[in-house]
Design an enzyme around this catalytic site. Structure first.
Site, PDB file in Angstrom:
ATOM      1  N   GLY A  26       0.816  -1.212   0.000  1.00  0.00           N
ATOM      2  CA  GLY A  26       0.000   0.000   0.000  1.00  0.00           C
ATOM      3  C   GLY A  26       0.851   1.264   0.000  1.00  0.00           C
ATOM      4  N   GLU A  68       1.639   1.821  -3.470  1.00  0.00           N
ATOM      5  CA  GLU A  68       0.401   2.194  -4.178  1.00  0.00           C
ATOM      6  C   GLU A  68       0.066   3.664  -3.930  1.00  0.00           C
ATOM      7  OE1 GLU A  68      -1.542  -1.411  -2.547  1.00  0.00           O
ATOM      8  OE2 GLU A  68      -2.384  -1.577  -4.558  1.00  0.00           O
ATOM      9  N   GLU A 112       2.368  -8.153  -1.743  1.00  0.00           N
ATOM     10  CA  GLU A 112       1.088  -8.711  -1.299  1.00  0.00           C
ATOM     11  C   GLU A 112       0.992 -10.206  -1.563  1.00  0.00           C
ATOM     12  OE1 GLU A 112       1.492  -5.815  -2.803  1.00  0.00           O
ATOM     13  OE2 GLU A 112       0.166  -4.296  -1.955  1.00  0.00           O
TER      14      GLU A 112
HETATM   15  N1  3HC Z   1       1.378  -3.974   8.884  1.00  0.00           N
HETATM   16  C1  3HC Z   1       1.449  -4.077  10.216  1.00  0.00           C
HETATM   17  N2  3HC Z   1       2.605  -4.302  10.884  1.00  0.00           N
HETATM   18  C2  3HC Z   1       3.709  -4.420  10.157  1.00  0.00           C
HETATM   19  C3  3HC Z   1       3.709  -4.340   8.765  1.00  0.00           C
HETATM   20  C4  3HC Z   1       2.471  -4.087   8.110  1.00  0.00           C
HETATM   21  N3  3HC Z   1       2.376  -3.951   6.785  1.00  0.00           N
HETATM   22  N4  3HC Z   1       4.971  -4.521   8.318  1.00  0.00           N
HETATM   23  C5  3HC Z   1       5.733  -4.705   9.409  1.00  0.00           C
HETATM   24  N5  3HC Z   1       4.977  -4.645  10.512  1.00  0.00           N
HETATM   25  C6  3HC Z   1       5.409  -4.738  11.911  1.00  0.00           C
HETATM   26  C7  3HC Z   1       5.924  -6.128  12.253  1.00  0.00           C
HETATM   27  O1  3HC Z   1       4.869  -6.980  12.624  1.00  0.00           O
HETATM   28  C8  3HC Z   1       6.856  -5.811  13.392  1.00  0.00           C
HETATM   29  O2  3HC Z   1       6.049  -5.595  14.524  1.00  0.00           O
HETATM   30  P1  3HC Z   1       6.566  -6.022  15.994  1.00  0.00           P
HETATM   31  O3  3HC Z   1       7.811  -5.237  16.223  1.00  0.00           O
HETATM   32  O4  3HC Z   1       5.429  -5.687  16.868  1.00  0.00           O
HETATM   33  O5  3HC Z   1       6.847  -7.499  15.892  1.00  0.00           O
HETATM   34  C9  3HC Z   1       7.442  -4.456  13.001  1.00  0.00           C
HETATM   35  O6  3HC Z   1       6.553  -3.894  12.053  1.00  0.00           O
HETATM   36  C10 3HC Z   1       8.805  -4.538  12.383  1.00  0.00           C
HETATM   37  O7  3HC Z   1       8.760  -5.488  11.325  1.00  0.00           O
HETATM   38  P2  3HC Z   1       9.990  -6.434  11.014  1.00  0.00           P
HETATM   39  O8  3HC Z   1      10.426  -7.110  12.259  1.00  0.00           O
HETATM   40  O9  3HC Z   1       9.619  -7.270   9.861  1.00  0.00           O
HETATM   41  O10 3HC Z   1      11.099  -5.344  10.625  1.00  0.00           O
HETATM   42  P3  3HC Z   1      12.203  -5.415   9.525  1.00  0.00           P
HETATM   43  O11 3HC Z   1      12.934  -4.138   9.629  1.00  0.00           O
HETATM   44  O12 3HC Z   1      12.957  -6.689   9.606  1.00  0.00           O
HETATM   45  O13 3HC Z   1      11.420  -5.451   8.128  1.00  0.00           O
HETATM   46  C11 3HC Z   1       9.780  -4.766   6.522  1.00  0.00           C
HETATM   47  C12 3HC Z   1      10.656  -4.356   7.726  1.00  0.00           C
HETATM   48  C13 3HC Z   1      10.686  -5.090   5.331  1.00  0.00           C
HETATM   49  C14 3HC Z   1       8.908  -3.602   6.179  1.00  0.00           C
HETATM   50  C15 3HC Z   1       8.960  -6.023   6.878  1.00  0.00           C
HETATM   51  O14 3HC Z   1       8.312  -5.789   8.097  1.00  0.00           O
HETATM   52  C16 3HC Z   1       7.905  -6.389   5.868  1.00  0.00           C
HETATM   53  O15 3HC Z   1       8.219  -6.996   4.864  1.00  0.00           O
HETATM   54  N6  3HC Z   1       6.650  -6.030   6.165  1.00  0.00           N
HETATM   55  C17 3HC Z   1       5.529  -6.440   5.369  1.00  0.00           C
HETATM   56  C18 3HC Z   1       5.391  -5.584   4.144  1.00  0.00           C
HETATM   57  C19 3HC Z   1       4.152  -5.959   3.385  1.00  0.00           C
HETATM   58  O16 3HC Z   1       3.825  -7.120   3.225  1.00  0.00           O
HETATM   59  N7  3HC Z   1       3.461  -4.945   2.897  1.00  0.00           N
HETATM   60  C20 3HC Z   1       2.242  -5.180   2.175  1.00  0.00           C
HETATM   61  C21 3HC Z   1       1.117  -5.243   3.138  1.00  0.00           C
HETATM   62  S1  3HC Z   1      -0.393  -5.703   2.357  1.00  0.00           S
HETATM   63  C22 3HC Z   1      -0.894  -4.268   1.575  1.00  0.00           C
HETATM   64  O17 3HC Z   1      -0.221  -3.276   1.623  1.00  0.00           O
HETATM   65  C23 3HC Z   1      -2.225  -4.357   0.919  1.00  0.00           C
HETATM   66  C24 3HC Z   1      -2.450  -3.213  -0.002  1.00  0.00           C
HETATM   67  O18 3HC Z   1      -2.221  -3.625  -1.324  1.00  0.00           O
HETATM   68  C25 3HC Z   1      -3.889  -2.751   0.082  1.00  0.00           C
END
Ligand code: 3HC
Length: 682
Positions: free
Chosen positions: A102, A105, A125
């Protein structure tokens, strides 16, 4: 709660800065904040352009995944993106960190994108069983060539700023201070430019359709999110923008409710929870600036390479000259291949090699911050090495054994340093499986645990903390899994039948293929000893030297042309054992095999939780996904236990054991959860 969005006005421009640590996820409060700030900026005549940026270490890394299980609240992210795109004032996104999902996006809905050189951009995603759901499937193919847009969405892997600029996803890279540069640039970007009206990448319809058709080739039947990504991207060409957006949102809602996405989201949070080591709060870990590895063979070499790759100086002590030569050849070859494949430059390879000290002299470990014993199955040699480590290592050194079979306290008894001795168990093959178990006792100092944790993370591995008991988590689970598989063999199934059933379940390989690949003798050494093994076949195979791929035959025969066929000789041994044990052979269906093996894993997981070896069900699931290739979309065995219910699992296990053979002792925690109809919770 601190307001997650700030608005500043500078030089006639509005700066909307998102501040929602840790990753600036676009939760409801953030979306509301952006909208409110945006409206103020739009209605302020003194503001000529709007800059969207974020404080902290990243631009939003996505929608807030925690909100996916909650009712939707306005403004939704797609609505917000549409409002931003429709702005009559130019909107510039200033990007840094991990601009994901997002977050990207939102940036694509802005009119221009300028990034810091270190920025990574992606649409991950798919890794959550989803498609981009805030216009990503429509805006990405308008900003970049369709093949690259599909690649971004179908792999979920991020691309660096430079590549994003080449593709047209971003408009520029700001070498200096990002915000200052964007502020200076803003007058040049003085015309709104809505992505939805860009047609350049849609102009060659034939080529566009060829790209989407090519993307469909080889898609798995159940790859729902991938199929939807391709459908929606195709709609970018064929359907008006708003209709295609509507289609994307409906597909997103469907995928969100799918079992695969729910399992993947569970795995995402379980993995992060598994990285939390409660005893490390406020603790300064022993710094690790140099590592020694004592051992020979492929595993020691793989650990050495992993340490060199993260920039550490490494001393590899081999018990003999032959080991030194082998290691030098293998490590040299590895970097040569990496350079040839373009993954590193020759200079980088040479730089890493220059940090390697290969020797037979144990005294060379003296100054290392962390020492890993990884010698072969020779118990006397291993014990001698561990004693020596305890005698000569510097006082602060952390002493690790790459083993899972130690009794609690056994390691400390050998090194004489209980506060600094722990198991650091690398899953093999070390270069492809990324799990590292950190097995501790109550005597181990938190700063030593912290050192092991930091090293594992620096190596790009997934650390898992557990109490030091024989087998730790991974090998106890593996033993239970193989015992159950062996029970099916004894009852009448063939190795091929069991392997096929587990591959259909989603495992990358079946238990017998896996043993052949890793070598049956090595796996036998890892399995927990049982007073009466379920099946004598594996040890008979080891005695006969029939240990797998390495020698051309194991459970399968490996032919020169590269294919494998069931090994008839092993089948004869199996039939003879069934006869010896007077087994009434009965057929087992694929689902009986799958349920039996998963139930055995759940039961072993319950035992690990009961005796405190594992901290949480999520830790066990993480170990299974990253150590054994358990299908991530199925969450893990403990997640499956909660889906199916402990009562059903117990009933199934009892039924199977009643029919014989007995392959596990039922954990009392499983009985308790079944009786109380409870789930395994964090
Ligand atoms: N939503 C909520 N929490 C999130 C998050 C997200 N998208 N991404 C990371 N977090 C949280 C983690 O759960 C963690 O929380 P905690 O400390 O309470 O355990 C904290 O942020 C830190 O995350 P990491 O330990 O993974 O930190 P890193 O620095 O190692 O990595 C990152 C950072 C690369 C951003 C990794 O967290 C990641 O890959 N996150 C997911 C990204 C993702 O999948 N984004 C797409 C989401 S779906 C979307 O956007 C739908 C849209 O199309 C409508």
């Amino acid at each position: 709660m601190k307001h997650p969005v700030r608005l500043e006005r500078r030089h006639g421009r509005a700066l909307i800065a998102i501040e929602n640590p840790p990753v600036n996820a676009l939760g409801h409060a953030v979306r509301l904040g952006i909208l409110a700030a945006f409206e103020v900026a739009l209605h302020d005549d003194a503001v000529s352009s709007i800059i969207l940026a974020a404080n902290g270490h990243t631009f939003p890394a996505g929608a807030d995944i925690n909100e996916f299980d909650m009712p939707a609240r306005a403004p939704s992210l797609p609505e917000l993106c549409d409002i931003i795109e429709a702005s009559p004032k130019p909107v510039i996104a200033a990007l840094h960190g991990m601009v994901l999902g997002g977050g990207l996006e939102l940036a694509m809905a802005a009119h221009y994108r300028i990034a810091h050189p270190g920025t990574q951009m992606g649409l991950p995603e798919i890794k959550l069983g989803l498609l981009p759901g805030a216009g990503g499937t429509q805006r990405a193919p308008r900003l970049m060539p369709v093949r690259d847009a599909l690649d971004l969405m179908l792999t979920g892997d991020p691309i660096p700023a430079k590549r994003a600029q080449q593709l047209g996803l971003i408009d520029g890279i700001a070498e200096g201070d990002l915000r200052e540069t964007v502020m200076m640039l803003a007058p040049e970007l003085d015309q709104p430019r809505a992505t939805r009206y860009l047609r350049h990448h849609l102009s060659d319809g034939v080529d566009f359709m060829a790209a989407t058709s090519a993307a469909r080739v080889g898609l798995k039947e159940d790859a729902e999110a991938s199929k939807w990504i391709i459908e929606c991207v195709e709609a970018a060409l064929l359907v008006p923008f708003d209709a295609a957006l509507q289609m994307e949102q409906e597909a997103f809602a469907d995928c969100l409710a799918s079992e695969a996405s729910i399992g993947l989201r569970y795995a995402f949070f379980a993995e992060r929870l598994a990285q939390k080591f409660p005893e490390l709060k406020g603790v300064d870990a022993t710094p690790v600036e140099s590592v020694s590895i004592v051992g020979e063979g492929l595993i020691s070499i793989a650990i050495t390479i992993a340490c060199l790759n993260c920039g550490l100086p490494v001393t590899l002590v081999s018990p003999g000259e032959a080991g030194v030569t082998l290691a030098l050849d293998r490590i040299g070859d590895f970097y040569e291949r990496e350079a040839q494949a373009g993954r590193i430059t020759q200079t980088q390879g040479a730089g890493r090699l220059s940090k390697l000290n290969l020797t037979t002299d144990m005294g060379a470990v003296r100054q290392s911050d962390l020492i890993i014993e990884s010698v072969s199955a020779n118990v006397t040699l291993r014990e001698t090495v561990l004693r020596k480590m305890g005698q000569i290592a510097k006082p602060s050194a952390v002493l690790c054994a790459n083993r899972s079979d130690q009794e609690p306290g056994a390691l400390a008894a050998l090194t004489g340093r209980p506060a600094q001795s722990l198991a650091l168990h690398f899953f093999a093959p070390t270069n492809s499986l990324n799990l590292v178990e950190i097995g501790v006792t109550d005597d181990v100092a938190p700063k030593a645990v912290g050192a092991a944790l930091q090293l594992a993370k620096r190596m790009g591995k997934r650390p898992l903390r557990c109490q030091s008991r024989p087998g730790l988590v991974g090998d106890r689970m593996l033993s239970a899994y193989l015992d159950a598989a062996d029970a099916f063999l004894l009852k009448g199934a063939s190795p091929n039948q069991v392997d096929t059933a587990m591959r259909v379940y989603g495992m990358p390989q079946g238990p017998y293929e896996m043993q052949d690949r890793a070598s049956v003798d090595l796996i036998q050494a890892k399995r927990l000893a049982r007073a009466a093994p379920v099946l004598l076949l594996p040890s008979r195979m080891v005695q006969a030297g029939c240990v797998g791929r390495r020698v051309g035959q194991g459970y399968y025969k490996y032919h020169q042309a590269g294919h494998a066929t069931p090994n008839e000789e092993v089948m004869h041994l199996l039939v003879a054992e069934r006869r010896e044990k007077r087994i009434d052979v009965a057929p087992s269906s694929a689902s009986e095999i799958q349920n039996g093996l998963i139930a055995a894993l759940i039961n072993a997981g319950a035992a690990l939780l009961e005796d405190g070896t594992a901290q949480t069900p999520g830790d066990i699931d993480t170990a299974m996904v990253h150590g054994m290739g358990f299908p991530r979309e199925k969450g893990g065995p403990m997640y499956q236990a909660n889906r199916v219910g402990a009562f059903e699992i117990l009933r199934g296990l009892e039924h199977m054991q009643k029919a014989g053979p007995v392959f596990c002792e039922i954990a009392s925690l499983l009985r308790k959860k079944a009786a109380e109809r409870e789930s395994f919770t964090k």
